[in-house]
Design a protein around this motif. Sequence first.
Motif, PDB file in Angstrom:
ATOM      1  N   LYS A  25       0.863  -1.177   0.000  1.00 14.36           N
ATOM      2  CA  LYS A  25       0.000   0.000   0.000  1.00 14.36           C
ATOM      3  C   LYS A  25       0.902   1.230   0.000  1.00 14.36           C
ATOM      4  N   VAL A  26       0.664   2.141  -0.945  1.00 17.14           N
ATOM      5  CA  VAL A  26       1.431   3.386  -1.000  1.00 17.14           C
ATOM      6  C   VAL A  26       0.838   4.340   0.016  1.00 17.14           C
ATOM      7  N   THR A  59       6.513   6.067  -0.224  1.00 15.06           N
ATOM      8  CA  THR A  59       6.612   5.339   1.039  1.00 15.06           C
ATOM      9  C   THR A  59       5.606   4.201   0.963  1.00 15.06           C
ATOM     10  N   VAL A  60       6.108   2.968   1.044  1.00 18.56           N
ATOM     11  CA  VAL A  60       5.284   1.781   0.847  1.00 18.56           C
ATOM     12  C   VAL A  60       5.160   1.001   2.153  1.00 18.56           C
ATOM     13  N   ASP A  61       3.922   0.684   2.509  1.00 13.80           N
ATOM     14  CA  ASP A  61       3.648  -0.184   3.656  1.00 13.80           C
ATOM     15  C   ASP A  61       3.510  -1.599   3.101  1.00 13.80           C
ATOM     16  N   ALA A  62       4.344  -2.506   3.572  1.00 17.09           N
ATOM     17  CA  ALA A  62       4.361  -3.878   3.053  1.00 17.09           C
ATOM     18  C   ALA A  62       4.058  -4.872   4.164  1.00 17.09           C
ATOM     19  N   GLU A  63       3.370  -5.932   3.766  1.00 18.03           N
ATOM     20  CA  GLU A  63       3.088  -7.027   4.701  1.00 18.03           C
ATOM     21  C   GLU A  63       3.241  -8.340   3.946  1.00 18.03           C
ATOM     22  N   VAL A  64       3.955  -9.280   4.562  1.00 17.17           N
ATOM     23  CA  VAL A  64       4.146 -10.610   3.989  1.00 17.17           C
ATOM     24  C   VAL A  64       3.491 -11.599   4.933  1.00 17.17           C
ATOM     25  N   ILE A  65       2.543 -12.361   4.396  1.00 17.19           N
ATOM     26  CA  ILE A  65       1.767 -13.305   5.199  1.00 17.19           C
ATOM     27  C   ILE A  65       1.946 -14.709   4.640  1.00 17.19           C
ATOM     28  N   ASP A  66       2.135 -15.680   5.533  1.00 18.72           N
ATOM     29  CA  ASP A  66       2.191 -17.080   5.129  1.00 18.72           C
ATOM     30  C   ASP A  66       0.751 -17.529   4.875  1.00 18.72           C
ATOM     31  N   LYS A  67       0.462 -17.973   3.645  1.00 18.73           N
ATOM     32  CA  LYS A  67      -0.907 -18.348   3.270  1.00 18.73           C
ATOM     33  C   LYS A  67      -1.434 -19.533   4.061  1.00 18.73           C
ATOM     34  N   ASN A  75      11.024   2.824   1.561  1.00 10.37           N
ATOM     35  CA  ASN A  75      10.901   3.780   0.468  1.00 10.37           C
ATOM     36  C   ASN A  75      11.272   3.130  -0.858  1.00 10.37           C
ATOM     37  N   VAL A  76      10.597   3.602  -1.922  1.00  7.67           N
ATOM     38  CA  VAL A  76      10.899   3.181  -3.278  1.00  7.67           C
ATOM     39  C   VAL A  76      11.030   4.452  -4.117  1.00  7.67           C
ATOM     40  N   ARG A  77      12.232   4.671  -4.650  1.00  6.89           N
ATOM     41  CA  ARG A  77      12.470   5.843  -5.500  1.00  6.89           C
ATOM     42  C   ARG A  77      12.158   5.452  -6.941  1.00  6.89           C
ATOM     43  N   PHE A  78      11.513   6.380  -7.691  1.00  2.98           N
ATOM     44  CA  PHE A  78      11.184   6.070  -9.075  1.00  2.98           C
ATOM     45  C   PHE A  78      11.167   7.335  -9.921  1.00  2.98           C
ATOM     46  N   ASN A  79      11.352   7.148 -11.225  1.00  2.00           N
ATOM     47  CA  ASN A  79      11.208   8.194 -12.218  1.00  2.00           C
ATOM     48  C   ASN A  79      10.750   7.520 -13.509  1.00  2.00           C
ATOM     49  N   LYS A  80      10.790   8.239 -14.626  1.00  2.00           N
ATOM     50  CA  LYS A  80      10.305   7.642 -15.877  1.00  2.00           C
ATOM     51  C   LYS A  80      11.204   6.510 -16.371  1.00  2.00           C
ATOM     52  N   ASP A  81      12.453   6.483 -15.916  1.00  2.00           N
ATOM     53  CA  ASP A  81      13.399   5.477 -16.386  1.00  2.00           C
ATOM     54  C   ASP A  81      13.394   4.180 -15.581  1.00  2.00           C
ATOM     55  N   GLY A  82      13.014   4.226 -14.307  1.00  2.00           N
ATOM     56  CA  GLY A  82      13.082   3.005 -13.517  1.00  2.00           C
ATOM     57  C   GLY A  82      12.521   3.147 -12.116  1.00  2.00           C
ATOM     58  N   VAL A  83      12.526   2.023 -11.413  1.00  2.00           N
ATOM     59  CA  VAL A  83      12.017   1.925 -10.043  1.00  2.00           C
ATOM     60  C   VAL A  83      13.124   1.319  -9.193  1.00  2.00           C
ATOM     61  N   TYR A  84      13.418   1.971  -8.046  1.00  2.00           N
ATOM     62  CA  TYR A  84      14.554   1.570  -7.221  1.00  2.00           C
ATOM     63  C   TYR A  84      14.155   1.443  -5.755  1.00  2.00           C
ATOM     64  N   PRO A  85      13.801   0.238  -5.290  1.00  2.00           N
ATOM     65  CA  PRO A  85      13.487   0.049  -3.869  1.00  2.00           C
ATOM     66  C   PRO A  85      14.724   0.261  -2.998  1.00  2.00           C
ATOM     67  N   ALA A  86      14.507   0.591  -1.734  1.00  2.71           N
ATOM     68  CA  ALA A  86      15.597   0.816  -0.775  1.00  2.71           C
ATOM     69  C   ALA A  86      16.185  -0.536  -0.377  1.00  2.71           C
ATOM     70  N   ILE A  87      17.273  -0.914  -1.015  1.00  2.00           N
ATOM     71  CA  ILE A  87      17.878  -2.231  -0.815  1.00  2.00           C
ATOM     72  C   ILE A  87      18.414  -2.386   0.613  1.00  2.00           C
ATOM     73  N   LYS A  88      19.025  -1.344   1.150  1.00  2.00           N
ATOM     74  CA  LYS A  88      19.577  -1.429   2.509  1.00  2.00           C
ATOM     75  C   LYS A  88      18.477  -1.689   3.531  1.00  2.00           C
ATOM     76  N   THR A  89      17.344  -1.045   3.367  1.00  2.00           N
ATOM     77  CA  THR A  89      16.223  -1.246   4.294  1.00  2.00           C
ATOM     78  C   THR A  89      15.684  -2.664   4.197  1.00  2.00           C
ATOM     79  N   ILE A  90      15.536  -3.160   2.985  1.00  2.00           N
ATOM     80  CA  ILE A  90      15.009  -4.515   2.791  1.00  2.00           C
ATOM     81  C   ILE A  90      16.004  -5.561   3.294  1.00  2.00           C
TER      82      ILE A  90
END
Length: 92
Positions: A7-8, A29-37, A49-64
């Motif tokens: 969810k953004v 700023t993305v709220d994420a939830e991972v649930i075991d089905k 955070n996920v940074r983006f522009n017309k050329d690409g999408v770049y999630p925050a790798i260090k945070t993940i």
Amino acid sequence: MPQFLFKVIEVETLKDGLEDPQLINKVATVDAEVIDKESGKTIYKGIFNVRFNKDGVYPAIKTINAIDAPKYIKTELLFRSKRYIKRLRKWL
């Protein structure tokens, strides 16, 4: 098999001094939830955070990478969040 929910929460335009609208960077700023089905247990819940522009999408790798979860969950979270924002990019 995990289920990924996103969810953004907020979108911020970065002021880089560029006048060209195609080169403007934005941060979602993305709220994420991972649930075991199978068990219904929450594997991960957090915001990043996920940074983006017309050329690409770049999630925050260090945070993940800082998440306390198995490596396959981190990898899937990275790629699925990228795909999620890429599809919404026109409207954000």
